[in-house]
Design an enzyme around this catalytic site. Sequence first.
Site, short mmCIF file in Angstrom:
data_model
loop_
_atom_site.label_atom_id
_atom_site.label_comp_id
_atom_site.label_asym_id
_atom_site.label_seq_id
_atom_site.Cartn_x
_atom_site.Cartn_y
_atom_site.Cartn_z
N HIS A 18 39.54 -7.16 -6.60
CA HIS A 18 39.22 -7.04 -4.88
C HIS A 18 38.97 -5.37 -4.49
CE1 HIS A 18 39.31 -11.54 -4.33
NE2 HIS A 18 38.08 -11.25 -4.48
N HIS A 41 29.78 -16.71 -9.69
CA HIS A 41 30.83 -17.58 -9.58
C HIS A 41 31.84 -17.74 -8.19
CE1 HIS A 41 29.35 -17.14 -13.76
NE2 HIS A 41 30.05 -18.21 -13.94
N SER A 100 35.78 -13.41 -2.99
CA SER A 100 34.84 -12.38 -3.28
C SER A 100 33.61 -12.33 -2.35
CB SER A 100 34.59 -12.19 -4.73
OG SER A 100 35.57 -12.06 -5.58
N GLU A 118 27.63 -21.21 -6.49
CA GLU A 118 28.73 -22.07 -7.01
C GLU A 118 28.33 -23.38 -7.34
OE1 GLU A 118 31.81 -23.59 -8.31
OE2 GLU A 118 31.98 -21.52 -7.59
N ASP A 143 24.43 -23.13 -10.99
CA ASP A 143 25.06 -22.37 -12.28
C ASP A 143 24.80 -20.85 -11.89
OD1 ASP A 143 25.54 -21.29 -14.71
OD2 ASP A 143 25.84 -23.43 -15.33
N GLY A 144 25.81 -20.31 -11.99
CA GLY A 144 25.60 -18.96 -11.89
C GLY A 144 24.94 -18.22 -13.00
N ASP A 164 32.27 -13.61 -12.28
CA ASP A 164 33.66 -13.75 -12.28
C ASP A 164 34.08 -15.26 -12.60
OD1 ASP A 164 36.26 -14.31 -11.57
OD2 ASP A 164 36.20 -13.95 -9.23
#
Length: 280
Positions: A18, A41, A100, A118, A143-144, A164
Amino acid sequence: MNYRHAFHAGNFADVVKHALFCRLIGYLQRKEKPFRVMDTHAGRGLYDLDADEARRTGEAVEGIDRLVASPAWDDPLLAEYRAAVEAARARFGTDTYPGSPLIARQLLRRQDRLSAYELHPVDAGALGELFAGDSHVKAIELDGWLALGAHVPPKEKRGIVLIDPPFERTDEIETIVEQLARAHARWPGGVYAVWYPIKRPAQHRRFHDLLRESGIPNIVAADFRREPHTAEERLVGTGLVVVNPPYTFAAEAEAIFALLQPVLTLSPGAECGIHVLAEE
């Protein structure tokens, strides 16, 4: 490695990720033109450090808690990160830690937007509730990897994609490189930031090698190990690969690591490094 984030929120890997992520967003803010942050994600977006999952591991104690109690927390290089964490805690409570997407949201200007994806239905529901009514944010249960393939480039044509993944699959690094190459072909001017754990030396080397061989130009990897590799192959470090990094990124990442090393490292054998995996 099953990286269920509620157990690890605010740990040393979060702090490193971060802190660097905020500097990347800060660089985009230098121009008035709007930008898009895409979080593939995203998770829940907000974590309770007093919840059972976080208390069971206690990892925040050796991460964000150490940093907040140290002089490094006041350093200008961490100003955006500190502002995002403090804004979240002022709104949601001092025992919380922003994920994030919430950190990104705290740093958006009026003209900027966030798309947070997500897949897990429970976490996606929590994410949607967190940003309900916020016109600057789209929280999407998807789905990312599908989002990365379908939603780049964003209409702003400027922005950053944070990737991520949970690293639950044995072929995660191959999937990352494959999907990253596809996204880069669609949007070569975007900034892509990929978080990864450092656990097994062979896997770490292979990930870097695959990125070098991907054909994607302009890649920098920032590696932070808080202790040497161990026979147990536990999480000893974390890294962030950045495609199209700002020209200041390598130097700033090195300076941030110099700030974080005395706060977060567990052993004299800890090492940090900035590696150019592909030239411009």
